[in-house]
Design a protein around this motif. Structure first.
Motif: not given
Length: 146
Positions: A22-25, A27-32, A14-18
């Motif tokens: 977080f990393v995906v979120r 990255t998407l924020a930076r791209i946006a 669950s820690l790895r999933r979180r």
């Protein structure tokens, strides 16, 4: 070999999933943010091209593009603040137009008076300034008479 407790394995997964979420979120924020900066720059360029043409399309586009860039770029914010400190008379009208409820007519009137002052050096030639003073006198007389 020791056997792992299933609760520990679940907690680690669950820690790895979180962490992955977080990393995906992020990255998407930076791209946006980068896409919005690019859009703001395109709007700024369109405003710069349309400003000298007849009609009043260029200045609002410049302001909108500047707002988009300033909200998404920390470096642009720093440069804008530096410009504001160096040239307050130049930047103040732009800041007034970028407020939530911009005072468009007041900014336009102020810029007309400033441009008249630059073009017509003698105070007796300035039509807008004399007209404004005449209107004020009339309004004062009406309010005093009433």
């Amino acid at each position: 070999m020791t056997r792992r407790d299933p609760r520990v394995v679940r907690r680690l997964s669950s820690l790895r999933r979180r962490r992955l979420a977080f990393v995906v979120r992020e990255t998407l924020a930076r791209i946006a943010r980068l896409l919005l900066i690019a859009l703001g720059v395109l709007i700024l360029l369109a405003g710069a091209v349309l400003t000298p043409l007849p009609g009043h399309v260029g200045l609002p586009l410049l302001v909108i593009g500047l707002m988009v860039v300033l909200r998404n770029s920390f470096q642009a914010k720093r440069r804008f603040i530096r410009w504001q400190r160096r040239h307050p008379k130049l930047i103040f009208p732009i800041r007034r137009l970028m407020r939530r409820e911009p005072e468009i007519l007041l900014v336009a009137w102020q810029q007309l008076l400033r441009s008249e002052k630059v073009v017509l050096r003698r105070p007796t030639w300035r039509v807008l300034k004399r007209g404004r003073k005449a209107v004020r006198k009339r309004l004062r007389r009406r309010s005093a008479a009433a």
